[in-house]
Design a protein around this motif. Structure first.
Motif, short mmCIF file in Angstrom:
data_model
loop_
_atom_site.label_atom_id
_atom_site.label_comp_id
_atom_site.label_asym_id
_atom_site.label_seq_id
_atom_site.Cartn_x
_atom_site.Cartn_y
_atom_site.Cartn_z
N VAL A 202 0.85 -1.20 0.00
CA VAL A 202 0.00 0.00 0.00
C VAL A 202 0.89 1.25 0.00
O VAL A 202 0.66 2.19 -0.77
CB VAL A 202 -0.98 -0.02 1.20
N ASP A 203 1.93 1.24 0.81
CA ASP A 203 2.84 2.39 0.85
C ASP A 203 3.49 2.61 -0.52
O ASP A 203 3.62 3.74 -0.99
CB ASP A 203 3.94 2.18 1.91
N GLY A 209 1.57 6.27 -7.12
CA GLY A 209 0.30 6.48 -7.83
C GLY A 209 -0.17 5.20 -8.53
O GLY A 209 -0.85 5.24 -9.56
N SER A 210 0.19 4.04 -7.97
CA SER A 210 -0.19 2.76 -8.58
C SER A 210 -1.54 2.30 -8.02
O SER A 210 -1.98 2.74 -6.96
CB SER A 210 0.83 1.67 -8.25
N ILE A 211 -2.15 1.36 -8.73
CA ILE A 211 -3.40 0.75 -8.26
C ILE A 211 -3.13 -0.74 -8.03
O ILE A 211 -2.56 -1.42 -8.89
CB ILE A 211 -4.53 0.89 -9.30
N CYS A 240 -5.73 3.39 -3.08
CA CYS A 240 -4.86 2.71 -4.06
C CYS A 240 -5.30 1.29 -4.40
O CYS A 240 -4.57 0.60 -5.11
CB CYS A 240 -3.41 2.69 -3.57
N ALA A 241 -6.46 0.84 -3.91
CA ALA A 241 -6.77 -0.58 -4.17
C ALA A 241 -8.22 -0.85 -4.54
O ALA A 241 -9.14 -0.22 -4.01
CB ALA A 241 -6.39 -1.42 -2.95
N THR A 268 -8.63 7.30 -7.47
CA THR A 268 -8.55 8.01 -8.75
C THR A 268 -7.34 7.53 -9.56
O THR A 268 -6.41 6.93 -9.02
CB THR A 268 -8.39 9.54 -8.55
N ALA A 269 -7.39 7.80 -10.85
CA ALA A 269 -6.23 7.59 -11.73
C ALA A 269 -6.24 8.73 -12.74
O ALA A 269 -7.22 9.46 -12.86
CB ALA A 269 -6.29 6.22 -12.39
#
Ligand code: MLT
Length: 411
Positions: A202-203, A209-211, A240-241, A268-269
């Motif tokens: 998660v960090d 900015g990854s999912i 992020c998930a 968001t992305a």
């Protein structure tokens, strides 16, 4: 002249499980008297819980009355089911997930593939190796990869090896990746992730900015109290998930079809103009356009999982399969095999006897003791030299399969 999606030509001849079925059917035809035991595909064998059956029968009766008949339901699923899921699966574990963030679907396999539609084409995508093959194949179909090399690895994908040395939990990559598939409890290795491991992911995702696509289809099989069931147990995961869950394995719904995907409204992305776009809106738009929801009857059956009787009955189902897993682990360990998983997951991951490839051992087991397993290399290059045994079967079949394997093979 019409043309095809050439990406399909990059795929290996068949999807893993149909390829296994093809070999098993050929063997069965040539050996009609062989009593084949199938511990390959993770398909449930035990009947639906009584609570689910009763609810579905009642729902069927409602569909037979003008006053209670239902046509199209909400594409996202009925709110009464989404609210039960939010309360039982998420709030009860301290996760902040709103009912509206839960999308009911007909399967996690479909959702983990379909989710790619709302993402761009230039993302760097990471998968573990070995991995549930759907994540890779759907990226190939979507044109997110190049060609496969001899080891079956597709150009453009980042493969994160999971091995006995790293407890089958991938090391956080040094490079930047945009989309990451994580599956815990893991299919195929049966490994689980600690809170610390998930926090590291998660960090990483928040920093880059990854999912994360978190596949929790087997969360009901976790017995260790310290192990997280949901990625949302980790602070920051809402940003992020996306999480996938299913009724297939805990409630025996592989043939009934019901699952769910959580897309937090906070997630968001980037659009190509650099603006931030809410993924919830895109997924909602996708589902509203391409999906008409799971049948009312099936959603009532899934709702019954959360009734007091449903809770008891699904726990019994899970315990039944986990007792199978224990038998598999113990018998194979006693015969000298190196065995992993099967403690918090219904899959046992086993090293093949020295010198045998995964498919060689698959064929040997099929031909000599008539037991079907899944060859580890079918899950990726790093799965070579392993095989997976599914704990989804009757007790009788599991005991008989273990008797046949351990009598024939001492490692
Ligand atoms: C498996 O055997 O890996 C499972 O059946 C996969 C699935 O649920 O699609």
């Amino acid at each position: 002249m019409a043309t095809i999606n050439d990406n399909y030509l990059k795929l290996k001849a068949g999807y893993l499980f149909p390829e296994i079925a093809r070999r098993v059917n050929a063997f069965a035809q040539a050996n009609p008297d062989a009593k084949i035991i199938r511990l390959g595909i993770g398909d449930v064998t035990e009947p639906l819980p009584q609570a689910c059956r009763t609810a579905m029968i009642q729902a069927t009766e409602e569909m037979g009355e003008r006053t209670t008949f239902k046509g199209y339901g909400p594409e996202q699923g009925y709110l009464w089911l989404r609210e039960k899921i939010a309360a039982h699966d998420f709030h009860a574990r301290g996760c902040e997930v709103d009912a509206e963030e839960i999308f009911i679907s007909d399967g996690s396999k479909c959702d983990t593939g379909n989710i790619l539609e709302i993402f761009g084409k230039n993302n760097t995508i990471a998968v573990t190796d070995p991995v549930y093959p759907v994540y890779v194949d759907t990226n190939v179909m979507a044109g997110n990869t190049g060609e496969a090399n001899e080891a079956g690895e597709f150009a453009g994908l980042v493969y994160l090896p999971i091995t006995a040395e790293n407890n089958f939990t991938a090391q956080i990559p040094s490079q930047k990746v945009d989309l990451i598939y994580l599956c815990f409890p893991n299919n195929p290795t049966g490994a689980v992730a600690t809170k610390e491991h998930l926090k590291a992911w998660v960090d990483y995702a928040l920093a880059h900015g990854s999912i994360i696509f978190f596949d929790a289809a087997y969360e009901a099989f976790i017995s260790d109290a310290e192990i997280p069931h949901s990625i949302y147990e980790i602070e920051g995961a809402r940003d992020c998930a996306i999480e996938f869950r299913s009724f297939s394995k805990n409630a025996g719904f592989t043939g009934t079809r019901c699952a769910l995907t959580v897309v937090p409204k906070t997630l968001t992305a980037k659009a190509s103009d650099g603006s931030d776009v809410e993924l919830w809106k895109l997924w909602n738009r996708r589902q509203s356009t391409k999906f008409n929801g799971v049948s009312y009857i099936v959603q009532r059956g899934a709702e019954a999982v959360y009734s007091p009787q449903g809770q008891v009955q699904t726990k019994q189902l899970v315990s039944f399969y986990m007792e199978n897993a224990k038998i598999i682990r113990e018998k194979l360990t006693a015969a000298g095999f190196h065995v992993y998983g099967g403690v918090n997951a219904p899959y046992v991951w086993v090293k093949t006897p020295t010198g045998l490839s995964s498919w060689d051992f698959f064929d040997k087991l099929l031909h000599t003791v008539n037991v079907v397993v899944t060859p580890g290399s079918g899950f990726g290059a790093a799965g070579e030299g392993y095989f997976r045994i599914s704990a989804f079967n009757s007790r009788e079949n599991v005991e008989e399969a273990m008797r046949r394997i351990t009598e024939k093979f001492k490692v």
